[in-house]
Write an enzyme that holds these catalytic residues in place. Structure first.
Site, short mmCIF file in Angstrom:
data_model
loop_
_atom_site.label_atom_id
_atom_site.label_comp_id
_atom_site.label_asym_id
_atom_site.label_seq_id
_atom_site.Cartn_x
_atom_site.Cartn_y
_atom_site.Cartn_z
N CYS A 1 20.11 -18.87 40.16
CA CYS A 1 18.65 -19.26 40.75
C CYS A 1 18.37 -19.26 42.08
CB CYS A 1 18.49 -20.70 39.99
SG CYS A 1 18.26 -20.50 38.16
N HIS B 1 12.17 -23.90 43.96
CA HIS B 1 12.82 -23.29 42.57
C HIS B 1 11.84 -24.11 41.27
CE1 HIS B 1 14.72 -21.76 39.21
NE2 HIS B 1 15.72 -22.69 39.26
N ASN C 1 11.33 -21.63 33.72
CA ASN C 1 12.39 -21.24 34.91
C ASN C 1 12.81 -19.84 34.60
OD1 ASN C 1 14.74 -21.07 36.47
ND2 ASN C 1 15.67 -22.88 35.88
O1 UT7 Z 1 17.75 -23.27 37.24
C1 UT7 Z 1 19.23 -23.89 37.23
C2 UT7 Z 1 18.57 -25.37 37.39
N1 UT7 Z 1 18.29 -25.95 36.27
C3 UT7 Z 1 17.88 -27.00 36.31
O2 UT7 Z 1 17.34 -27.47 37.34
C4 UT7 Z 1 17.67 -27.84 35.24
C5 UT7 Z 1 18.18 -29.51 35.33
N2 UT7 Z 1 17.84 -30.50 34.28
C6 UT7 Z 1 16.74 -30.78 33.57
O3 UT7 Z 1 15.72 -30.22 33.98
C7 UT7 Z 1 16.87 -31.63 32.40
O4 UT7 Z 1 18.20 -32.40 32.46
C8 UT7 Z 1 16.42 -31.26 31.14
C9 UT7 Z 1 15.19 -30.75 31.00
C10 UT7 Z 1 17.38 -29.87 30.88
C11 UT7 Z 1 16.76 -32.32 30.15
O5 UT7 Z 1 16.21 -33.68 30.31
P1 UT7 Z 1 16.76 -34.77 30.38
O6 UT7 Z 1 15.88 -35.95 30.90
O7 UT7 Z 1 18.23 -34.89 31.16
O8 UT7 Z 1 17.15 -34.97 28.76
P2 UT7 Z 1 18.49 -35.18 28.06
O9 UT7 Z 1 19.46 -33.82 28.14
O10 UT7 Z 1 19.40 -36.34 28.83
O11 UT7 Z 1 18.10 -35.59 26.62
C12 UT7 Z 1 17.64 -36.62 26.34
C13 UT7 Z 1 17.23 -36.86 25.04
C14 UT7 Z 1 18.62 -36.36 23.96
O12 UT7 Z 1 18.39 -37.23 22.68
P3 UT7 Z 1 19.38 -38.71 22.80
O13 UT7 Z 1 20.73 -38.26 22.80
O14 UT7 Z 1 18.60 -39.46 24.03
O15 UT7 Z 1 18.94 -38.97 21.52
C15 UT7 Z 1 18.58 -34.93 23.66
O16 UT7 Z 1 19.25 -34.57 22.40
O17 UT7 Z 1 16.46 -35.70 24.37
C16 UT7 Z 1 16.81 -34.85 23.54
N3 UT7 Z 1 16.44 -33.45 23.58
C17 UT7 Z 1 15.38 -33.16 23.06
N4 UT7 Z 1 14.32 -33.71 22.34
C18 UT7 Z 1 13.22 -32.93 22.06
C19 UT7 Z 1 16.89 -32.70 24.26
N5 UT7 Z 1 16.21 -31.56 24.55
C20 UT7 Z 1 15.29 -31.78 23.65
C21 UT7 Z 1 14.13 -30.98 23.42
N6 UT7 Z 1 13.27 -31.55 22.48
N7 UT7 Z 1 13.75 -29.69 23.70
#
Ligand code: UT7
Length: 344
Positions: free
Chosen positions: A111, A268, A298
């Site tokens: 990225c 980004h 993204n």
């Molecule tokens: O370009 C490269 C750079 N990339 C980035 O900068 C990405 C950086 N990371 C992020 O943007 C975020 O970490 C994400 C958007 C990928 C995820 O957000 P988060 O707030 O960190 O969520 P999480 O992974 O901690 O997941 C929270 C909850 C989980 O459920 P439990 O374990 O709390 O029950 C996941 O299973 O949300 C759940 N979850 C979803 N629920 C509905 C994960 N993905 C989804 C989804 N829909 N698509």
């Protein structure tokens, strides 16, 4: 010596996949995606290659200005989803554009690829003395997405963006008796160059991703034939917010510039929450941060140039003369980088 960005272009086509459509494919919903990421839809390029996406964005940038294609000496194509290894996609793009003789290569810094490419172009333009360079970022990430993985498939999209750089101190040993050359010089001097962003400084760096927080294998990997994008979102989020602040601080300190003098930040486009955190931590008002990720998701190395192209469309250069624009990116590697530009 002054190097400037004088034109930009972007291109995104294909199916517009919105969050509601995605929620029929995986267990997710529009509210979760919008609240956690800010993304509403993304382009899925179906009948077009990554090279063609890149080519179209370059064509748009070239059409906006009046330059002699023979004076484009450098084409850097930033991608993690290129179509060919040999010849590098950059050669194919330059050939299609009608560029006859240029240094062409592809660059992979995930990225941060567009920012890395600007930094490399800046150095090469100076050391080799090119008049113009094209830096293009394009991705077809949809081909590398596991559509069963809701933690990644909601994030990424396809597209392309590009910038044309000009070396204002180019020394081409012009022979003024050569009529063709002379006509080109006159054409260049009268052409209207709306975008005039002077490249002041670049920062690039990387920290080895030993724990494999963000990976995408080659389709021909011997060790692991699963080539889907995999990401530990939480860890990348932390890296992005920490490094984003450092990039801004370093660029400002190194160049003795105050935050007030910055009129726009083009980050980004990974996650709106990351951008909000960066605005908060850096104490640079969120209004100055250009955000278009709701439409594209993204797009990796295409994200900053697409955003730049959109940001420049209605930009008031006149009233922001003398102020600064910062572009910054972070991603797989773990790579990061920033570019400081002055509005002329
Ligand atoms: O370009 C490269 C750079 N990339 C980035 O900068 C990405 C950086 N990371 C992020 O943007 C975020 O970490 C994400 C958007 C990928 C995820 O957000 P988060 O707030 O960190 O969520 P999480 O992974 O901690 O997941 C929270 C909850 C989980 O459920 P439990 O374990 O709390 O029950 C996941 O299973 O949300 C759940 N979850 C979803 N629920 C509905 C994960 N993905 C989804 C989804 N829909 N698509």
């Amino acid at each position: 010596m002054s190097i400037k960005i004088i034109s930009t272009g972007s291109y995104a086509v294909g199916k517009k996949l919105n969050n509601h459509m995605l929620s029929k494919i995986v267990d997710t919903n529009n509210q979760w995606i919008v609240e956690r990421t800010g993304i509403e839809s993304r382009y899925i390029a179906e009948d077009i290659t990554t090279e063609e996406l890149a080519y179209n964005s370059c064509k748009k940038a070239i059409e906006k200005i009046d330059i002699n294609l023979d004076e484009i000496g450098l084409v850097i194509f930033s991608t993690v989803t290129g179509d060919t290894s040999v010849p590098s996609s950059s050669f194919t793009i330059s050939g299609k554009l009608g560029i006859k003789n240029a240094v062409c290569f592809d660059l992979n810094a995930a990225c941060s690829g567009f920012i890395y490419s600007i930094a490399v172009a800046n150095s090469l333009i100076k050391s080799i003395n090119f008049k113009y360079a094209i830096v293009v970022g394009a991705e077809r990430l949809s081909k590398y997405i596991d559509w069963k993985d809701r933690s990644t498939c909601i994030l990424f999209g396809d597209g392309a963006g590009c910038a044309i750089l000009e070396n204002t101190c180019y020394n081409n040993n012009i022979n003024l008796t050569d009529n063709d050359n002379f006509i080109d010089i006159v054409k260049n001097s009268i052409s209207e160059k709306k975008i005039d962003l002077e490249l002041i400084d670049t920062i690039v760096g990387g920290k080895y991703d030993q724990k494999r927080y963000l990976t995408m294998n080659s389709k021909y990997s011997i060790e692991d034939d699963d080539y889907y994008i995999k990401m530990n979102g939480r860890q990348i989020y932390k890296f992005a917010t920490d490094i984003g602040i450092k990039i801004i601080d370093d660029l400002l300190k190194k160049n003795n510039i105050s935050k007030k003098e910055v009129c726009m930040i083009i980050p980004h486009q990974a996650n709106l929450r990351i951008i909000e955190t960066l605005a908060d931590k850096s104490e640079i008002n969120l209004e100055k941060w250009f955000v278009n990720l709701s439409k594209y998701g993204n797009t990796s190395s295409a994200s900053v140039p697409i955003a730049m192209d959109e940001a420049m469309r209605n930009f008031d250069f006149q009233s922001n003369k003398g102020r600064y624009v910062i572009m910054l990116a972070f991603g797989g590697g773990l790579s990061y980088g920033g570019v400081l530009l002055k509005i002329n």
